[in-house]
Design a protein around this motif. Structure first.
Motif, PDB file in Angstrom:
ATOM      1  N   ASP A 178      86.863  15.650  57.427  1.00 13.57           N
ATOM      2  CA  ASP A 178      87.615  15.805  58.667  1.00 13.57           C
ATOM      3  C   ASP A 178      87.992  14.408  59.162  1.00 13.57           C
ATOM      4  O   ASP A 178      87.150  13.668  59.667  1.00 13.57           O
ATOM      5  CB  ASP A 178      86.777  16.538  59.710  1.00 13.57           C
ATOM      6  CG  ASP A 178      87.504  16.741  61.031  1.00 13.57           C
ATOM      7  OD1 ASP A 178      88.681  16.337  61.139  1.00 13.57           O
ATOM      8  OD2 ASP A 178      86.888  17.284  61.969  1.00 13.57           O
ATOM      9  N   ASP A 180      82.531  13.428  58.081  1.00 11.83           N
ATOM     10  CA  ASP A 180      81.715  14.617  57.850  1.00 11.83           C
ATOM     11  C   ASP A 180      80.573  14.585  58.868  1.00 11.83           C
ATOM     12  O   ASP A 180      79.654  13.763  58.757  1.00 11.83           O
ATOM     13  CB  ASP A 180      81.182  14.611  56.409  1.00 11.83           C
ATOM     14  CG  ASP A 180      80.279  15.797  56.095  1.00 11.83           C
ATOM     15  OD1 ASP A 180      79.863  16.514  57.021  1.00 11.83           O
ATOM     16  OD2 ASP A 180      79.959  15.995  54.907  1.00 11.83           O
ATOM     17  N   GLU A 186      89.559  13.383  61.736  1.00 10.98           N
ATOM     18  CA  GLU A 186      89.340  13.163  63.162  1.00 10.98           C
ATOM     19  C   GLU A 186      87.876  12.871  63.482  1.00 10.98           C
ATOM     20  O   GLU A 186      87.573  12.250  64.508  1.00 10.98           O
ATOM     21  CB  GLU A 186      89.814  14.374  63.961  1.00 10.98           C
ATOM     22  CG  GLU A 186      91.320  14.599  63.891  1.00 10.98           C
ATOM     23  CD  GLU A 186      91.775  15.758  64.749  1.00 10.98           C
ATOM     24  OE1 GLU A 186      90.911  16.396  65.400  1.00 10.98           O
ATOM     25  OE2 GLU A 186      92.988  16.046  64.770  1.00 10.98           O
ATOM     26  N   GLU A 187      86.974  13.300  62.623  1.00 11.25           N
ATOM     27  CA  GLU A 187      85.549  13.095  62.851  1.00 11.25           C
ATOM     28  C   GLU A 187      85.152  11.630  62.705  1.00 11.25           C
ATOM     29  O   GLU A 187      84.130  11.191  63.250  1.00 11.25           O
ATOM     30  CB  GLU A 187      84.746  13.959  61.860  1.00 11.25           C
ATOM     31  CG  GLU A 187      83.235  13.818  61.946  1.00 11.25           C
ATOM     32  CD  GLU A 187      82.652  14.236  63.300  1.00 11.25           C
ATOM     33  OE1 GLU A 187      81.604  13.681  63.677  1.00 11.25           O
ATOM     34  OE2 GLU A 187      83.244  15.109  63.968  1.00 11.25           O
ATOM     35  N   GLN A 229      83.871  19.237  53.565  1.00 10.32           N
ATOM     36  CA  GLN A 229      83.694  19.095  55.012  1.00 10.32           C
ATOM     37  C   GLN A 229      84.533  17.942  55.578  1.00 10.32           C
ATOM     38  O   GLN A 229      84.383  17.579  56.747  1.00 10.32           O
ATOM     39  CB  GLN A 229      82.214  18.841  55.326  1.00 10.32           C
ATOM     40  CG  GLN A 229      81.254  19.892  54.831  1.00 10.32           C
ATOM     41  CD  GLN A 229      81.408  21.210  55.570  1.00 10.32           C
ATOM     42  OE1 GLN A 229      81.809  21.238  56.721  1.00 10.32           O
ATOM     43  NE2 GLN A 229      81.106  22.311  54.900  1.00 10.32           N
TER      44      GLN A 229
END
Length: 366
Positions: free
Chosen positions: A170, A183, A172-173, A168
């Motif tokens: 990411d 995540d 950008e997260e 999961q």
């Protein structure tokens, strides 16, 4: 007090106390000509400052950076850079009663034993606010690395038992949740777990992971100035950090040699590794692959739950720590780990400039 200076060629000296007039840093060894303004530093300080979510202390410091020297017309001059961050939200009365006893998990006892005196207002030099100077200097180091195509990015890998799922992941997260986790689902679970700890007047720790991309091969000195050893010292010098690992880290102790070794290959683009269990260094020298390190951050020591301790008279007492404190310090430690990593990499790059004759000839040869 010794021990407030870090680095050899890109050297920093942090100063100030959490409840003094301000905190800051002096940077010595920054090359002239680097574009730099207060906004560059503020971007990093904003990631560290309190009051950003329900999971950080309500102390609302502005943490505004002011460059006092070393920059002219938007560029560094090559002279020492002095950066000040004024303290604006001190409530020293919250700490008046702790002058007579030792808080569990804090440096109260050790400071008393070493100096015979301590600044009990928020911990003085052992307070988390000391890291402001590190982060400000780290912002400058990161700008130097950016000019060289090297990036440093840290994030929260876990909060208590809640760990991110690699599937999961990411990038950008990271900036979208208060835990700086890549995540979204893990960040939500971390919030629930931290909330439970808050209800029980307790705190929680976690793990910060940091990656360095674009690292050239050959940085770091053998023996006592190994790149990974200096990264370990830098990260472990952060007050709340109690553990460090690079690459597979402690998992390497459970592996076999064939599993743990990183085979070399050449697919026509030069020599590279098929895996990265070593975490980006071999023999203390960068091997050209991504550097991956982790820092274990302890639970916040100041908690409202009842605890037993001892006062200066040696009497056993019960306490409940007052004041404004983070239930989890990990999110605010992310940028500190990133800053200390950047500082170490820049210093190592400068050290390595004298490693070979051809390096010196490129600069000074006729």
């Amino acid at each position: 007090m010794a021990g407030s200076i870090y680095g050899k060629h890109f050297a920093i000296s942090t100063w100030g106390e959490s409840h003094g007039k301000g905190v800051g840093v002096v940077i010595d060894g920054c090359p002239a000509g680097l574009p730099l303004c207060e906004a560059d530093i503020q971007e990093y300080l904003n990631r560290r400052k309190p009051g950003q979510s329900q999971f950080t202390t309500s102390r609302t410091e502005g943490d505004k950076a002011e460059i006092l020297s070393g920059v002219f017309e938007g560029r560094t001059t090559g002279t020492p850079i002095s950066i000040l961050v004024a303290n604006t939200s001190q409530r020293s009365q919250d700490y008046s009663e702790i002058a007579s006893y030792y808080r569990p998990g804090h440096a109260d006892y050790t400071f008393d034993m070493k100096y015979g005196f301590r600044d009990y207002r928020g911990g003085g030099r052992s307070s988390g606010r000391e890291t402001i100077g590190r982060v400000a200097a780290g912002a400058v180091a990161a700008k130097i690395l950016k000019e060289l195509g090297i990036t440093v990015c840290a994030y929260t890998r876990s909060i208590g038992p809640v760990e991110i799922d690699e599937k999961q992941f990411d990038m950008e997260e990271i900036q979208k949740n208060s835990f700086y986790m890549p995540d979204k689902e893990a960040a939500e679970k971390a919030g629930e777990y931290t909330g439970q700890c808050m209800e029980e007047k307790d705190s929680v720790g976690g793990v910060v992971e940091c990656i360095v991309d674009g690292m050239p091969t050959g940085v770091g000195e053998p023996c006592f100035e190994k790149l990974d050893a200096n990264l370990a010292k830098a990260v472990l010098s952060i007050g709340a950090v109690k553990g460090f690992e690079i690459g597979s880290g402690f998992a390497a102790a459970k592996a076999r040699g064939k599993q743990n070794n990183d085979p070399f290959v050449n697919h026509g683009n030069g020599i590279e590794k098929e895996s990265n269990h070593a975490g980006g260094t071999l023999g203390g020298i960068s091997d050209g692959s991504r550097i991956v390190l982790r820092a274990a951050v302890k639970p916040t020591s100041s908690i409202a739950a009842q605890q037993h301790t001892v006062n200066q008279k040696g009497e056993n007492i019960e306490i409940s720590v007052k004041g404004r404190h983070d239930p989890v310090i990990v999110p605010r430690a992310v940028v500190v780990v990133e800053a200390m990593t950047a500082l170490t990499i820049v210093d190592a790059l400068m050290e390595g400039m004298s490693a070979r004759m051809d390096f010196i000839e490129k600069i000074w040869g006729r």
